[in-house]
Design a protein around this motif. Structure first.
Motif, PDB file in Angstrom:
ATOM      1  N   PHE A 305       0.838  -1.184   0.000  1.00 36.72           N
ATOM      2  CA  PHE A 305       0.000   0.000   0.000  1.00 36.72           C
ATOM      3  C   PHE A 305       0.888   1.255   0.000  1.00 36.72           C
ATOM      4  O   PHE A 305       0.734   2.162  -0.804  1.00 36.72           O
ATOM      5  CB  PHE A 305      -0.842  -0.027   1.268  1.00 36.72           C
ATOM      6  N   ALA A 306       1.822   1.253   0.912  1.00 34.21           N
ATOM      7  CA  ALA A 306       2.651   2.439   1.096  1.00 34.21           C
ATOM      8  C   ALA A 306       3.612   2.638  -0.067  1.00 34.21           C
ATOM      9  O   ALA A 306       4.041   3.749  -0.333  1.00 34.21           O
ATOM     10  CB  ALA A 306       3.424   2.326   2.404  1.00 34.21           C
ATOM     11  N   GLY A 312      -2.830   4.878  -2.109  1.00 37.48           N
ATOM     12  CA  GLY A 312      -3.252   4.859  -0.714  1.00 37.48           C
ATOM     13  C   GLY A 312      -3.973   6.130  -0.323  1.00 37.48           C
ATOM     14  O   GLY A 312      -5.051   6.094   0.257  1.00 37.48           O
ATOM     15  N   PHE A 313      -3.384   7.288  -0.668  1.00 38.12           N
ATOM     16  CA  PHE A 313      -3.993   8.548  -0.253  1.00 38.12           C
ATOM     17  C   PHE A 313      -5.261   8.839  -1.042  1.00 38.12           C
ATOM     18  O   PHE A 313      -6.212   9.404  -0.500  1.00 38.12           O
ATOM     19  CB  PHE A 313      -2.976   9.683  -0.370  1.00 38.12           C
ATOM     20  N   LEU A 316      -7.915   6.838   0.634  1.00 36.83           N
ATOM     21  CA  LEU A 316      -8.290   7.411   1.918  1.00 36.83           C
ATOM     22  C   LEU A 316      -9.133   8.667   1.719  1.00 36.83           C
ATOM     23  O   LEU A 316     -10.126   8.893   2.418  1.00 36.83           O
ATOM     24  CB  LEU A 316      -7.019   7.733   2.702  1.00 36.83           C
TER      25      LEU A 316
ATOM     26  N   LEU B  20      -5.597   5.628  10.316  1.00 37.73           N
ATOM     27  CA  LEU B  20      -5.187   5.019   9.045  1.00 37.73           C
ATOM     28  C   LEU B  20      -4.206   5.920   8.313  1.00 37.73           C
ATOM     29  O   LEU B  20      -3.214   5.467   7.753  1.00 37.73           O
ATOM     30  CB  LEU B  20      -6.411   4.762   8.161  1.00 37.73           C
ATOM     31  N   TRP B  21      -4.488   7.218   8.355  1.00 35.46           N
ATOM     32  CA  TRP B  21      -3.627   8.178   7.664  1.00 35.46           C
ATOM     33  C   TRP B  21      -2.240   8.195   8.276  1.00 35.46           C
ATOM     34  O   TRP B  21      -1.216   8.186   7.594  1.00 35.46           O
ATOM     35  CB  TRP B  21      -4.271   9.565   7.743  1.00 35.46           C
ATOM     36  N   LEU B  24      -0.304   5.313   7.269  1.00 35.40           N
ATOM     37  CA  LEU B  24       0.243   5.409   5.919  1.00 35.40           C
ATOM     38  C   LEU B  24       1.530   6.198   5.892  1.00 35.40           C
ATOM     39  O   LEU B  24       2.401   5.960   5.078  1.00 35.40           O
ATOM     40  CB  LEU B  24      -0.765   6.099   4.998  1.00 35.40           C
TER      41      LEU B  24
END
Lengths: 651, 177
Positions: A305-306, A312-313, A316, B20-21, B24
């Motif tokens: 994911f990262a 990812g962002f 989100l 969650l942020w 990340l």
């Protein structure tokens, strides 16, 4: 050329979605009927472009156009045409396109089927669907386009589809699951439209109910298919692993089940409205969360994911806007909602509430168990498994309680039931359930422990309380048989779905207790006995398939000493990727499966063999199938169409 | 009051989203163990391999060792198992704590995948796990010859993690000598 057309169609979809998300919404707010009327044609066009785009990708797969990066990494010229087609949703990008296709498909269905809704409601619902489409189309276009090219160096051959996915179960599983996931977007859109218009009434519940039930039925089928696939393909003979991917589909199912019941109460009695809206928002939010958790690979490894932070962002941000926005809207608007009736403690309403609370607690349990390891991993504290002990410890008692109240709930009346009447209704099913449960336990080879016994008892409890309900309904009518056939389709749907739960409970209870399995080192001539069955290992044959080499074990099975059947478990080496796959041999039956999987060669003629005896394992999927059919029956009840006409006449 | 209650779902979601942020974008430091530099908690539990023999914390003393919490229901444990076998072959002492598991399955597992453990404590109820503060399986502790916990690792042990653990163990061995 074809892939570029597909990409272009997606860009046009995004433009159409923007129009659909704004014009009808504004029209409905200011009361401009012309602007509202744009909603249907826009919805139809949007579906057309996504379908076109999807067909472009399918065409590229059929033609094995390896200049398209996504095709090259998921297909191969040796792959049969049907697996090439199913490879379209074999990876991240293609699954998202399938998601989008199903989303616009649901939007189209709403556009075509909602002609009898008030114009402003229809416009708002379609508009909300348009807003969701914007998010997804942009996500595909900016971060995960399946149409990216490998230029100028085009690979000669594709990397092939993962052999695990070359299977009928996995062709069907994702589309069914997505039908369910995305179907909740309709319930969500109706809820948002109702919040925006301030018309949270019983008509709203009636409109969104059939959509929700259909979505729920598809989700049930999707989960059952997934479990069946894991059982026969993974070679372990397990049917539920509490693995995060499974949990991601279970959470919307649990909330969806609560929503289906809560909608029923809202429609019939005009209560729980605010709660129903919240459940509709949750069901869709969890579907979104589930899709992303699975698709982004965030659950298998945070680092996948990262490593692509854009994705990812974006995800989100999408979650934040859709879920956060709708919860904010809920917080602002839901305070005006008033209940239209009241109810007593012993009423169907309060038991539906108990059902809802239990289901929500179950879901919270799963959410915690699923996200906790993820958070620990995300915070770089290492990898841990929250294992089955956690889930079982919480789920078994909660589920038992749920099934217990289910039996009471069907016999309760709306508004208020006297305790005396309730006891009069319940004592006979209760006694019968205890007797039948005791008889079932007597027939079992040994005492299976408290929870399994409770499970069997509860399954009978559901059967007998359902029977009591049916008997009540028949007593009020003159002729027995015509009364039996004369109930509404929705009623049969409910009976079938609840029966499915009973069947599922029996399956879970028996297969988790009386399964026998043994990992053996077997040489030709070795034997193993389970109950009445004896397995004899007769050695290994070398067999070559079209794209694999196989070591095929020959296992003779004796039933009570008599020859019964032969089973051929395989160990396959797929040459394209060099994957080794286990093909279990299964002798299925309604009351038991025999399951043999071949392990590694242990040198000489000896092989590791896993032999299993799985009683009642088919009941798991039979129960799921019954729930699916029950849901579809209930959703197609003619009453919805009749009532819709009446609403229109009254308006 | 009711108006405020309606904001609760939103607030919960914002909290979750924030977490969650952060997950990340930030890599915070390691999990501190409350048990670090404390003696191994007292226990009296059966051995997995010889169920009639009771074990106590005294059985873990004598030399620096790894204590590995594992279970058959834990897929990550299976992942690290091969590596533990390698370590055992290199002569590292590893004690196992079989955590909230079924002894039959656990014994079968050790037969099937080989047994890297010098001793395995059977913690079926998870009581020792609670005393240790186990988050979930697998976890691995480094203890010194006196049975004092010197390091804690949550998650699977692989070559990268082992480097870290080995450093700690080498220091202990050096200190003892």
């Amino acid at each position: 050329m074809i892939p570029e057309l597909g990409q272009y169609a997606l860009i046009l979809t995004a433009c159409l979605a923007v129009l659909l998300g704004t014009i009808p919404m504004i029209g409905a707010t200011v009361g401009n009927a012309l602007w509202c009327s744009y909603a249907r044609p826009l919805a139809i066009a949007m579906f057309g472009f996504v379908l076109f785009s999807f067909l472009c990708l399918s065409w590229s797969f059929l033609q094995s156009d390896f200049s398209v990066a996504y095709v090259a990494s998921n297909s191969n010229t040796a792959l049969p045409w049907y697996y090439r087609l199913s490879a379209v949703w074999g990876g991240h990008e293609g699954s998202l396109l399938l998601w989008l296709l199903i989303l616009t498909g649901w939007t189209l269905a709403v556009a075509l089927k909602s002609g009898n809704l008030p114009e402003d409601i229809q416009a708002r619902v379609l508009s909300v669907m348009g807003l969701i489409t914007i998010g997804f189309t942009l996500f595909i276009l900016f971060t995960s386009s399946p149409f990216e090219r490998y230029l100028p160096r085009i690979p000669e051959q594709g990397a092939d589809l993962n052999p695990l996915l070359q299977d009928i179960g996995l062709i069907m599983h994702p589309p069914m699951l997505y039908m369910g996931y995305v179907g909740f977007s309709v319930a969500f859109a109706f809820a948002i439209a109702a919040l925006l218009s301030g018309r949270l009434d019983t008509a709203w519940a009636r409109w969104s109910r059939p959509w929700t039930v259909v979505a729920w039925a598809f989700l049930t089928l999707g989960i059952a298919l997934g479990s069946w696939w894991a059982y026969y393909e993974l070679g372990w003979g397990g049917w539920w692993f509490w693995d995060p991917v499974e949990n991601a589909s279970l959470m919307p199912w649990l909330i969806g089940t609560a929503l289906v019941h809560s909608l029923a109460v809202t429609e019939k009695r005009g209560v729980f409205k605010s709660w129903t809206v919240l459940l509709a928002i949750f069901a869709f939010s969890l579907s979104l969360l589930g899709t992303f958790l699975v698709r982004s690979g965030v659950l298998t490894s945070v680092h996948a994911f990262a490593s692509d932070p854009d994705r990812g962002f974006f995800i989100l941000a999408l979650l934040a806007i859709s879920i956060g926005g709708s919860l904010l809207l809920y917080a602002i608007k839901a305070s005006h909602v008033k209940s239209e009736s009241s109810f007593g403690l012993l009423s169907r309403e309060s038991f539906m509430l108990i059902n809802n609370v239990l289901l929500t607690v179950c879901c919270a349990t799963v959410l915690l168990g699923t996200l906790y390891p993820l958070l620990v991993d995300a915070l770089n504290l290492g990898k841990i498994s929250v294992g089955p002990p956690y889930f079982n410890a919480l789920f078994v008692p909660l589920g038992s309680l749920l099934v217990l109240t289910m039996g009471v709930g069907v016999l309760l009346r709306w508004k208020q039931t006297s305790l005396q009447l309730l006891i009069g209704q319940l004592w006979l099913p209760g006694v019968l359930a205890v007797l039948a449960g005791a008889l079932s336990l007597y027939l079992l080879p040994y005492w299976p422990g408290f929870w399994v016994s409770a499970g069997l008892l509860l399954a009978w409890w559901v059967v007998f309380t359902g029977g009591r309900d049916l008997a009540n309904r028949m007593r009020n009518k003159s002729a027995g048989l015509s009364a039996l056939l004369g109930q509404s389709r929705a009623y049969y749907g409910m009976v079938l779905a609840h029966g499915g739960i009973a069947v599922l409970v029996v399956g879970i209870a028996l297969v988790s207790t009386f399964s026998e399995h043994s990992d053996l080192r077997m040489e030709p001539g070795d034997r193993k006995q389970f109950y009445d069955y004896e397995f004899v290992f007769d050695g290994i044959r070398k067999v070559d398939g079209p794209n694999f080499h196989s070591d095929t074990g020959v296992i003779r099975v004796l039933y009570q000493g008599e020859p019964y059947t032969e089973m051929y478990p395989e160990k396959r080496l797929y040459t394209a990727r060099g994957n080794v796959m286990t093909e279990a041999a299964i002798d299925p039956g309604l009351f038991r499966d025999l399951y043999v999987a071949l392990g590694e060669s242990l040198g000489g003629d000896a092989w590791a063999v896993r032999v299993q005896y799985k009683p009642f394992v088919r009941w798991l999927w039979l129960g799921g199938l019954m729930m699916t059919i029950g849901g579809l029956l209930a959703a197609t009840d003619p009453r919805y169409r009749k009532q819709a006409r009446r609403d229109l006449a009254g308006a | 009051m009711r108006r405020i209650l309606l904001f609760v779902p939103l607030l919960i979601f914002i909290g979750l989203g924030y977490f969650l942020w952060r997950g990340l974008s930030i890599d915070p430091t390691e999990l501190p163990s409350a048990r670090l530099n404390q003696p191994f908690p007292q226990f009296q539990l059966a051995s997995l391999t010889e169920p009639e023999r009771m074990m106590t914390e005294a059985d873990l003393k004598g030399r620096p060792a790894l204590v590995n919490v594992w279970a058959t229901w834990c897929p990550t444990c299976k992942e690290e198992h091969t590596f533990l076998n390698q370590l055992a072959q290199q002569g590292v002492t590893i004690y196992g704590i079989n955590y909230k598991d079924e002894p039959l399955k656990a014994r079968e597992w050790l037969k099937r995948y080989l047994d890297p453990y010098a001793e395995v404590v059977l913690d079926q109820e998870g009581s020792l796990g609670i005393d240790l503060g186990v988050y979930g399986a697998p976890e691995t502790y480094v203890i010194d010859a006196q049975g004092v916990i010197r390091y804690r690792h949550v998650g699977a042990v692989d070559a990268t993690v082992w480097k870290q653990l080995k450093q700690v163990m080498d220091q202990l061995a050096g200190g003892d000598a």
